[in-house]
Write an enzyme that holds these catalytic residues in place. Structure first.
Site, PDB file in Angstrom:
ATOM      1  N   ARG A 131     -33.654 -29.358 -13.419  1.00 36.35           N
ATOM      2  CA  ARG A 131     -34.270 -30.404 -14.168  1.00 36.35           C
ATOM      3  C   ARG A 131     -33.009 -31.238 -14.659  1.00 36.35           C
ATOM      4  NH1 ARG A 131     -38.552 -29.044 -18.004  1.00 36.35           N
ATOM      5  NH2 ARG A 131     -36.657 -27.621 -18.465  1.00 36.35           N
ATOM      6  N   GLY A 135     -47.008 -10.078  -7.327  1.00 37.25           N
ATOM      7  CA  GLY A 135     -45.550 -10.377  -6.971  1.00 37.25           C
ATOM      8  C   GLY A 135     -44.954  -9.756  -5.818  1.00 37.25           C
ATOM      9  N   VAL A 187     -37.049 -15.832 -10.936  1.00 40.21           N
ATOM     10  CA  VAL A 187     -37.272 -15.555  -9.707  1.00 40.21           C
ATOM     11  C   VAL A 187     -36.240 -16.220  -8.802  1.00 40.21           C
ATOM     12  CG1 VAL A 187     -38.920 -15.893  -7.941  1.00 40.21           C
ATOM     13  CG2 VAL A 187     -39.585 -15.344 -10.425  1.00 40.21           C
ATOM     14  N   LYS A 237     -54.842 -15.501 -10.293  1.00 37.98           N
ATOM     15  CA  LYS A 237     -54.359 -14.715  -9.140  1.00 37.98           C
ATOM     16  C   LYS A 237     -55.985 -14.361  -8.307  1.00 37.98           C
ATOM     17  CE  LYS A 237     -50.045 -13.053 -11.075  1.00 37.98           C
ATOM     18  NZ  LYS A 237     -49.444 -12.311 -12.128  1.00 37.98           N
TER      19      LYS A 237
HETATM   20  N1  HSE Z   1     -46.796 -13.162 -16.015  1.00 33.54           N
HETATM   21  C1  HSE Z   1     -46.965 -12.597 -14.899  1.00 33.54           C
HETATM   22  C2  HSE Z   1     -47.267 -11.205 -15.126  1.00 33.54           C
HETATM   23  C3  HSE Z   1     -45.873 -12.887 -14.046  1.00 33.54           C
HETATM   24  O1  HSE Z   1     -46.963 -10.785 -16.155  1.00 33.54           O
HETATM   25  O2  HSE Z   1     -47.748 -10.546 -14.264  1.00 33.54           O
HETATM   26  C4  HSE Z   1     -46.094 -12.764 -12.602  1.00 33.54           C
HETATM   27  O3  HSE Z   1     -47.053 -13.596 -11.889  1.00 33.54           O
END
Ligand code: HSE
Length: 439
Positions: A47, A135, A16, A206
């Site tokens: 890092r 997203g 991202v 979420k």
């Molecule tokens: N791993 C998450 C998904 C990424 O597959 O939706 C986005 O939050």
């Protein structure tokens, strides 16, 4: 002509982060033209040098995230590290320094969101997190502002691209679970630890974020009943399809009287429903507002550019000052709302799909239907194919609405029958919109 500059420290430059760098470089003049603001990447912190992205020589790279945050030329810190370890400490540092934070980190918000929102408020700054759920879909903005006139009665969605991709490939192309998961990882939308996706935890986090805003309540991750797709058997995808249903991993939040019920689990939905047609890594979130009625948000819920799109929209909101204003004035985030009153899970009602492996002999179905009848559970359909093996045969039953408690009790009794040769499989059937539309 830009009249204002926003200095950015980007923490983390993986999938991202790379997308954010890309948008800020390629759309710089468009963003400047639209907003009058010049968004300038001051630092890109990772890092170690091994984590430098391919275009590192063109970027202000550093391995000192603390210095990047503390730089007086940094106005906004974008946290794209993920997890609740180093990311939490860096977000706290940024907020304590009065810097605005943009994050896509749903785990951090679900686990420590209340503390961080309060810390932002205390330091007269703000956290923006559009990219943390859905997203690229602007669902958080919609829940916070577009739907502010509504009492939200229910919210249900496909919020994990990885699980939706896996289920779509298994359903449409007959891929194995392992094959579909490997492809999702290759395409870059699975979590670093894909157990978070397939066990339903990512969806649950979420749901904590979306539900807290939609229902104006503090929701804990433990309030969400969570079942993933990792134990799903391909034969249930096929039996569901024979009955006209597809299986999706749904995150569901709903008001039941004065209580809230929150859950993530695989569910059968009728193939004609809009959500049934959401395939691949796409997400879709159905919202039921008392004034608006049913609305659906659909789009790419994961991946480099869609998630970066949401991050940059937060940056613009901060640059314009609208995000700060909403953060200060709208009393809807979960550092300011009361704890959710949760419905006991046993009391939650839905329809069910059951698959039993039964001995092919007289009286077996009578035993099963007696138990269901005694639990007050009414059958809606029953289906058995002719046996291809001598000893047992799958029997698929769908029911009318019943409580989780009644079903659990009935399943316990059915599982103890000597004529039932394997643990019964039980999935919920979700009939939206009629289950959720309140008037
Ligand atoms: N791993 C998450 C998904 C990424 O597959 O939706 C986005 O939050």
């Amino acid at each position: 002509m830009a009249s204002k500059t926003i200095g950015i420290a980007l923490l983390g430059c993986g999938t991202v982060g790379g997308g954010v760098v890309n948008i800020l470089a390629q759309q710089r003049s468009l963003l400047r033209q639209r907003t009058g603001i010049d968004f300038v990447l001051r630092h890109v912190a990772v890092r170690s040098r091994e984590d430098y992205p391919p275009q590192a020589d063109k970027l202000p790279m550093t391995t000192d995230a603390n210095a990047a945050i503390d730089d007086p030329a940094t106005d906004v810190v974008i946290e794209l590290i993920g997890g609740t370890g180093a990311a939490a400490a860096l977000v706290r540092r940024a907020l304590e320094a009065g810097k605005a934070v943009v994050t896509a980190n749903k785990a951090l918000l679900a686990v420590r969101g209340r503390e961080l929102l309060a810390l932002a408020r205390k330091n007269n700054t703000v956290i923006a997190f559009e990219a943390s759920a859905g997203g690229g879909i602007p669902i958080i903005e919609a829940l916070k502002q577009g739907l502010v006139a509504n009492r939200i009665d229910a919210l249900l969605g496909i919020v994990n691209g990885t699980c939706n991709f896996i289920l779509s490939q298994m359903t449409q192309n007959g891929w194995s679970y392992a094959q579909a998961l490997a492809e999702a990882q290759k395409l870059g939308f699975a979590e670093a630890n894909p157990a978070m996706d397939v066990e339903g935890k990512d969806s649950a986090q979420k749901l904590v974020i979306l539900g807290s805003i939609a229902f104006n309540a503090q929701i804990d991750e433990k309030d969400v009943h969570c079942e993933g797709i990792d134990k799903l058997d391909a034969q249930d995808i096929n039996f569901a399809s024979e009955l006209g249903y597809v299986i999706k991993l749904l995150a569901i939040g709903e008001r039941v009287g004065d209580h809230l019920a929150l859950r993530v689990h695989p569910a059968l939905i009728h193939h004609k429903e809009l959500l049934a047609q959401v395939n691949g890594s796409f997400n879709a979130i159905s919202v039921y507002g008392h004034a608006l009625g049913h609305a659906l948000w659909y789009g790419r819920g994961a991946g480099r550019m869609p998630t970066a799109s949401a991050v940059v929209s937060d940056l613009v909101g901060l640059g314009l000052g609208t995000t700060q204003l909403a953060f200060q004035q709208l009393n809807i985030l979960w550092d300011q709302t009361p704890p959710a009153q949760m419905l006991a899970f046993d009391k939650l009602c839905s329809r069910y799909y059951l698959r039993l492996q039964a001995m092919d002999q007289p009286g077996v179905l009578a035993q099963v239907t007696t138990i269901l009848g005694e639990a007050g559970i009414s059958l809606s359909a029953i289906r058995q194919h002719e046996a291809h093996t001598p000893d047992s045969v799958p029997v698929v039953i769908t029911t009318h609405r019943a409580s989780e408690g009644a079903m659990r009790h009935a399943l316990q009794r059915i599982g103890q029958l000597s004529t039932i040769t394997a643990q019964p499989v039980c999935l919920r059937i979700i009939d939206q919109p009629k289950e959720f539309a309140n008037g």
